[in-house]
Design a protein around this motif. Sequence first.
Motif, PDB file in Angstrom:
ATOM      1  N   PHE A 126       0.828  -1.212   0.000  1.00  0.00           N
ATOM      2  CA  PHE A 126       0.000   0.000   0.000  1.00  0.00           C
ATOM      3  C   PHE A 126       0.861   1.260   0.000  1.00  0.00           C
ATOM      4  CE2 PHE A 126      -2.739  -3.253   1.843  1.00  0.00           C
ATOM      5  CZ  PHE A 126      -3.849  -3.125   1.039  1.00  0.00           C
TER       6      PHE A 126
ATOM      7  N   LYS B 146      -3.087   2.251   3.396  1.00  0.00           N
ATOM      8  CA  LYS B 146      -4.257   2.095   4.272  1.00  0.00           C
ATOM      9  C   LYS B 146      -3.999   1.116   5.410  1.00  0.00           C
ATOM     10  CE  LYS B 146      -7.104  -1.620   2.344  1.00  0.00           C
ATOM     11  NZ  LYS B 146      -8.469  -2.052   2.048  1.00  0.00           N
ATOM     12  N   GLN B 147      -3.063   0.189   5.217  1.00  0.00           N
ATOM     13  CA  GLN B 147      -2.672  -0.692   6.314  1.00  0.00           C
ATOM     14  C   GLN B 147      -1.349  -1.351   5.958  1.00  0.00           C
ATOM     15  OE1 GLN B 147      -6.095  -3.349   5.435  1.00  0.00           O
ATOM     16  NE2 GLN B 147      -4.851  -5.018   6.214  1.00  0.00           N
TER      17      GLN B 147
ATOM     18  N   ILE C 152       0.792  -4.826   5.847  1.00  0.00           N
ATOM     19  CA  ILE C 152       0.348  -6.223   5.748  1.00  0.00           C
ATOM     20  C   ILE C 152       0.948  -7.118   6.830  1.00  0.00           C
ATOM     21  CG2 ILE C 152      -0.144  -6.063   3.278  1.00  0.00           C
ATOM     22  CD1 ILE C 152       2.539  -7.687   2.913  1.00  0.00           C
TER      23      ILE C 152
ATOM     24  N   PHE D 297      -8.697   4.948   2.587  1.00  0.00           N
ATOM     25  CA  PHE D 297      -9.011   3.895   1.609  1.00  0.00           C
ATOM     26  C   PHE D 297      -9.266   4.507   0.223  1.00  0.00           C
ATOM     27  CE2 PHE D 297     -11.613   2.830   5.610  1.00  0.00           C
ATOM     28  CZ  PHE D 297     -10.488   2.466   6.329  1.00  0.00           C
TER      29      PHE D 297
ATOM     30  N   LEU E 159      -5.830  -0.300  -2.811  1.00  0.00           N
ATOM     31  CA  LEU E 159      -5.155  -1.005  -3.904  1.00  0.00           C
ATOM     32  C   LEU E 159      -5.390  -0.442  -5.290  1.00  0.00           C
ATOM     33  CD1 LEU E 159      -5.653  -4.737  -2.929  1.00  0.00           C
ATOM     34  CD2 LEU E 159      -3.493  -3.515  -3.194  1.00  0.00           C
ATOM     35  N   ARG E 160      -6.596   0.071  -5.524  1.00  0.00           N
ATOM     36  CA  ARG E 160      -6.915   0.441  -6.891  1.00  0.00           C
ATOM     37  C   ARG E 160      -6.598   1.898  -7.229  1.00  0.00           C
ATOM     38  NH1 ARG E 160      -9.487  -4.173  -6.160  1.00  0.00           N
ATOM     39  NH2 ARG E 160     -10.454  -3.295  -4.340  1.00  0.00           N
TER      40      ARG E 160
END
Lengths: 249, 310
Positions: free
Chosen positions: A38, A117-118, A120, A142, A178-179
């Motif tokens: 991210f 956003k976070q 992993i 997000f 992600l997008r």
Amino acid sequence: MKVLVAVKRVIDYNVKPRVKMDGTGVDLANVKMSMNPFDEIAVEEAIRLKEKGGATEVVVVSIGPAKAQETLRTALAMGADRAILVTSETDVEPLAVAKILAKIAEEEQPQLVLVGKQAIDDDSSQVGQMLGALTGYPQGTFASKVDVAGDSVNVTREVDGGLETVALRLPAIVTTDLRLNEPRYASLPNIMKAKSKPLATKSPADYGVDIAPRLETLKVAEPSKRSAGVKVGSVDELVAKLKSIGAVA
Amino acid sequence: MTILVLGEQHGGKVKDSTLATLGAAAQIGGDVHLLLIGSEASGAADDAKSIAGVSRVLVAADAALDHELAEAAAPLIARLGADYDHLLFSSTTTGRNIAPRVAALLDLAQVSDIIAVEGPDTFQRPIYAGNAIATVRSTDAKKVITVRGTAFTKAERGAGSAEVQSVDAGVNNDKSSFVSMDASESERPELTSAKIIVSGGRALGSGDAFHQYIEPLADKLGAAVGASRAAVDAGYVPNDYQVGQTGKIVAPELYVAIGISGAIQHLAGMKDSKVIVAINKDEEAPIFQVADVGLVGDLFKILPELTEKL
């Protein structure tokens, strides 16, 4: 406009983590580490803003072990201008990370802060929002689309049930989903060039932040394993099997 | 001990995710208050006051709290939080957006996405995409927690009789505003609360294939439709269909994975399902390691036959 990006060195997302036998954590010895996926997206977005003429300087920060320098060099090779490494050999919890970032934001006065956003590894998803509270900046979490226009930024957020767009007054914080974009690969010449870009090394004490943990990890265990299933040979067998275990009427 | 739970509502009803968070609150134990925010909050108060285990419903019916903007909601919750030992939020995009902002305002660490309560200060939570479960103890005076809905029993409606109290929002937010919402329309059950989920992956090859093969099976089973990241990135379905570490976490009675290889990130979102069925043409696909029932073969042949025979 100055953009601040925070990146974290984490276990590579393709590696299956192994829990240590003594239950103290996940075994990270000799495991491939990379930039949190991210955060790569956050760096990419900052660089695209710069390429479009929206950002004048991209400063990238990492808080972690000395080896996090590699993660910062990756960000510099992608196109960031300079880096700040805040070293700590022990894990720093999201609240302490946010406090350090808030001090750096105070020093650097960025108009936009981009974070993933976070991460992993701890899957907390807290730092961006906590930084919002500490700086008073609004937050666009997000994010799948970021549009800077004048003194505000429109952020399209991936929320349960669809996409929500909010307008935030700058300076603001955006956490990347992600997008948002497809991060670029650093080219070899850029990797070479990144070696000579400035990288300042600091410590949490330089910012007056206490990084003592507030959460105590008592145990780390493997999740319970699922018992082995069966393979069936046809649709008829599948339907019969589902009926026998009561999964369908 | 007193616990404040941020309630999420829709159309005059408290959402299922909130009922699950109330289930976690019941396990912690103590007096449980439910906070509803926004101009529609009063409408949901009737539903909220009948939920078992809730002793008080706080209503902050201020339009400035509409759309649950964190800049507006967090200062209010932090102010109310002074009187509570635990502040609980659902691990929804709303809860995850607001909770850390509240925690930092109160100078508290947050425990994210708990799946079990071991005591008032000790909780279990998954880390590393669910490949490890950490037991953590919070040493802070107050606990700020987000709750994974699929891990807790939902509080029941009808058995409670809470008092309703309105609270002054006192919101002053000039930093953020709502612009628009582009909701994905669906007649099917909501993904995170569905009993059955039929999920498709990259192997479907197109959005049309989702309509033609996945949806009829889902409708036959009364199931929600999910997808892998690959299927979402390829544009076959909208991104709120995504099941996984970065999408929705689900735990239905039956999860049917079709044309999904079973990457770590996807498994993180569905491996607590009761029964997992995998249909894939690659018999080496990792999904078969977690599937209770597997069928190796061409999904385009299998699905119409399966839909017909169910």
